[in-house]
Design a protein around this motif. Structure first.
Motif, PDB file in Angstrom:
ATOM      1  N   GLU A 175      45.350   7.278 -17.844  1.00  0.00           N
ATOM      2  CA  GLU A 175      44.417   6.852 -18.885  1.00  0.00           C
ATOM      3  C   GLU A 175      43.547   5.699 -18.409  1.00  0.00           C
ATOM      4  OE1 GLU A 175      46.510   6.473 -22.586  1.00  0.00           O
ATOM      5  OE2 GLU A 175      47.627   8.312 -22.221  1.00  0.00           O
ATOM      6  N   HIS A 469      51.154  14.589 -24.659  1.00  0.00           N
ATOM      7  CA  HIS A 469      50.441  13.327 -24.418  1.00  0.00           C
ATOM      8  C   HIS A 469      51.265  12.492 -23.450  1.00  0.00           C
ATOM      9  CE1 HIS A 469      46.992  13.122 -27.386  1.00  0.00           C
ATOM     10  NE2 HIS A 469      47.374  14.392 -27.291  1.00  0.00           N
ATOM     11  N   GLU A 470      50.562  11.619 -22.700  1.00  0.00           N
ATOM     12  CA  GLU A 470      51.190  10.934 -21.554  1.00  0.00           C
ATOM     13  C   GLU A 470      51.944  11.987 -20.732  1.00  0.00           C
ATOM     14  OE1 GLU A 470      52.024   9.756 -24.809  1.00  0.00           O
ATOM     15  OE2 GLU A 470      50.089   8.788 -24.727  1.00  0.00           O
ATOM     16  N   GLU A 488      46.949  15.516 -22.964  1.00  0.00           N
ATOM     17  CA  GLU A 488      46.065  14.368 -22.860  1.00  0.00           C
ATOM     18  C   GLU A 488      45.864  14.128 -21.365  1.00  0.00           C
ATOM     19  OE1 GLU A 488      46.037  10.150 -25.222  1.00  0.00           O
ATOM     20  OE2 GLU A 488      47.725  10.559 -23.936  1.00  0.00           O
ATOM     21  N   GLU A 494      41.287   7.887 -28.657  1.00  0.00           N
ATOM     22  CA  GLU A 494      42.032   6.780 -29.276  1.00  0.00           C
ATOM     23  C   GLU A 494      41.638   5.420 -28.687  1.00  0.00           C
ATOM     24  OE1 GLU A 494      45.937   8.324 -28.325  1.00  0.00           O
ATOM     25  OE2 GLU A 494      46.133   7.025 -26.584  1.00  0.00           O
TER      26      GLU A 494
HETATM   27 CA    CA Z   1      47.847   8.356 -25.047  1.00  0.00          CA
END
Ligand code: CA
Ligand code: NOJ
Length: 689
Positions: A175, A469-470, A488, A494
């Motif tokens: 991310e 996610h992650e 994700e 977000e």
């Molecule tokens: Ca996340």
């Protein structure tokens, strides 16, 4: 819908078998040539040329082990088997229904000369859109049973100091924002203490993949891996002085990288090569390098638009936990979301914060045994919500945040998935926020690769599709496990709600489309209409126009697309019509135009229908794009609804300025789209009766 992956045509010919000192493999169209040999010290060496230019200069492949001497030098070629392969197969869902898989292969067995006489096979596949290779450890007398790899030494010696779109080789999280620099200017370590990413661990000057480049000759390259199974994820260490990338596998507490039983293959190391940036996106090479469907019929999963109790938590109007007094996941609020979904052609509702444990996640070290995946909070009547959804033809999406405590999740997998099966819930969003417990394991190490796979495999048995996610990075596993639908693995929407660095800049997604998206589907959660986040988040905003947000439903591919904003911002807004209309499953996808980090324009035809949709986005620069509708079938008129940036639109000064225009178009229509700074355009095309 036929959801079995079927082989439509397949042909494979073994066309030569023997021994030689130098092996060459050409792509079917002859544009790419890979040459493999051993060098003076007997190291396995390969180099790559494309359209007469050197793309990879002589580069080596080797391994270091805990229990054995390195396997790096002193080789001779023992056997070469060459194969031509051509096949077309059908995806159960995807960007394109039909996928062509065509390549030439050479499987080269190398023998280490005395005294060890060990074997290593390297298989090269050369496609029209790139090449891939993997090492295989065959059964052999002098290296048996379990081996521990300390280091995989796979080199990519580039032919120049290319322009690179990269993010740091973090062992835990993808991310990060992408950086655009020359290869010689890559400096990954400066991201070590990123304030928004508490679990960041970047061991050296390495990048994560897909990493994409442009050469001075105008060729586009992207490096990644395919079929990452029971192995550690690969980062690429950067030697800035020598234009050299070398594999650096994600590690674990004891300093080793991978433990496996011989025989086994490594994942494929992939190099996409394209003359047009958009061809990188259209390439199916990574998918093709995965095994065909192993889970069988997945027709129980339908590509889905979903809304949910989610954005509220990120902008702070609600919370996941109950102790705060702002609990989002209440029976009442879930019913309101179901009503909103039913009114707007949205198939499903995600409810986060429904289960106990949220008082003890982020910020706590002792997170094992905390989350409970079957027990709802007292103000959430799960059965009632599911029943209400059914009455409105809206499905529920389950949520399992593990807080990076995978052992706790694994212990409950069967009970959690049984509950879903009993309630008829066919999709789960999982999450792995925080540092992995036990300490010393990383999100992208072999142990976690196996955890993620276990979840996918178990989910398939319960007819459950997984949105992670992650996650572990996507390497095309959806071909074998078409219940691993999306993930994700990037800086999602977000971050715009709470990042302290200003959020995702307008160029973010024009980079993502040519980097992260080459790996596979993305749960970005597009479509925020209240772009300035007023009154909730005075210091944050989404850094695009509203038309850009709409365009993302076409540009960013996912078989599960969220409609995340609060219902009050959509209700009565004319632009919601695009979200109601847009498809989520495609017959065909075409990248009409694009340059990495600048803009991209994609057209997609819906699966099982005649409609087309176009999405175009730009970075912080306004620009005009020529849109040629020649992709439409000849002789048919289409009613086109354009959702455009308004005359004064600007991502910062006037992001919600938009206009809707209607035209009739056909395959000979040409149109100039005007995109504002940070802007976009979304178009739905419906065949006129
Ligand atoms: Ca996340
Ligand atoms: C991180 C996910 O990316 C986000 O979508 C989710 O809301 C939180 N974790 C909580 O699970």
């Amino acid at each position: 819908m036929k959801n079995m992956i079927i082989m439509l045509t397949a042909a494979a010919f073994l066309w030569s078998c023997g021994k030689s000192n130098v092996v060459t493999v050409h792509s079917p169209d002859k544009n790419i040539t890979v040459t493999i040999s051993t060098n003076d010290s007997g190291a396995i060496t390969y180099f790559v040329q494309a359209i007469g230019k050197s793309v990879i200069l002589p580069s080596q492949i080797g391994f270091e082990f805990k229990e054995h001497a390195p396997l790096k030098e002193n080789f001779e070629i023992k056997e070469v088997r060459k194969l031509r392969y051509s096949q077309e197969w059908e995806q159960p869902w995807g960007e394109d229904r039909l996928v062509k898989n065509e390549y030439n292969e050479a499987a080269i067995t190398f023998l280490e000369k005395s005294p060890n006489q060990r074997l290593l096979r390297v298989v090269f596949r050369v496609f029209n859109d790139g090449l891939a290779f993997r090492s295989e450890f065959p059964k052999q007398p002098n290296m048996k049973g379990e081996i521990t790899i300390l280091h995989e030494h796979t080199e990519f010696q580039l032919a120049g100091d290319h322009q690179v779109w990269w993010q740091p080789g973090d062992w835990d999280i993808y991310e990060h924002l992408y950086n655009t620099t020359k290869l010689s200017e890559i400096n990954a370590l400066k991201y070590q203490n990123h304030s928004n990413l508490a679990q960041t661990y970047i061991p050296g000057n390495a990048v994560n993949t897909p990493v994409t480049m442009k050469t001075a000759d105008g060729l586009y390259l992207s490096f990644h891996e395919a079929n990452l199974s029971n192995y550690a994820g690969m980062t690429l260490k950067v030697d800035t002085k020598n234009n050299l990338l070398t594999s650096d596998l994600v590690g674990r507490a004891d300093g080793a990288k991978v433990t496996r039983k011989i025989p086994f293959p490594t994942p494929w190391r992939t190099i996409q090569i394209a003359k047009r940036a958009g061809d990188l996106i259209e390439s199916k090479m990574i998918l093709n390098l995965n095994e065909p469907n192993v889970v069988g019929d997945v027709s129980w999963f339908k590509p889905t638009k979903y809304t949910g109790i989610w954005w509220d938590m990120h902008i702070g109007t609600k919370s996941w936990d109950m102790a705060s007094g702002r609990h989002g996941a209440t029976t009442q609020y879930a019913k309101e979301m179901i009503d909103f979904a039913a009114e707007n052609n949205i198939d499903a509702v995600l409810v986060e914060g429904w289960n106990t444990g949220w008082e003890h996640w982020i910020g706590f070290e002792d997170r094992e045994g905390v989350f409970d995946f079957i027990t709802p909070y007292p103000d959430y009547d799960l059965e009632k919500v599911v029943a209400y959804g059914k009455s409105k033809n809206v499905d529920l999406i389950m949520h399992h945040e593990t807080s990076a405590a995978p052992r706790t999740y694994e212990a409950q997998l069967d009970t959690a998935f049984s509950l879903m099966k009993r309630l008829g819930i066919h999709a789960v969003k999982t999450g792995y926020v925080g540092k992995i417990i036990p300490k010393g394991e990383y999100h992208h190490g072999q142990w976690m690769v196996n955890h993620y796979r276990k979840v996918t495999e178990t989910a398939a048995k319960y007819q459950i599709a997984v949105n992670i996610h992650e996650p572990i990075k996507d390497t095309g596993i959806r071909r074998s496990y078409p219940n691993e639908i999306t993930r994700e693995g990037l800086r999602g929407q977000e971050f715009n709600a709470w990042a302290s660095d200003g959020g995702n800049p307008p160029e973010h997604l024009p980079i993502v489309a040519f980097t992260r998206m080459l790996a596979g589907p993305i749960d970005y959660t597009p479509g925020i209409f209240n772009i300035k986040l007023k009154p909730y988040k005075p210091d944050n905003q989404v850094n695009t126009t509203l038309a850009h947000q709409l365009a993302l439903y076409v540009v960013i591919y996912s078989p599960m697309q969220m409609v995340p904003d609060l219902p009050k911002y959509y209700r009565g807004h004319p632009a919601i019509q695009f979200i109601r209309d847009v498809a989520v499953d495609w017959e065909k996808s075409l990248v009409l135009d694009g340059e990495i980090g600048d803009y991209v324009m994609i057209a997609r035809q819906e699966r099982n229908g005649q409609r087309w949709f176009v999405g175009a986005i730009t970075d912080e620069n306004e620009r005009e794009l020529k849109l040629d509708f020649s992709f439409l079938p000849k002789g048919a008129d289409y009613q086109a609804i354009f959702y455009l940036d308004g005359p004064d639109a600007h991502w910062n000064h006037n992001p919600t300025n938009y206009e809707i225009r209607e035209y009739t178009v056909n395959s000979s229509t040409k149109h100039t789209l005007k995109l504002a700074a940070g802007g976009g355009a979304a178009i739905s095309l419906i065949k006129a009766e």
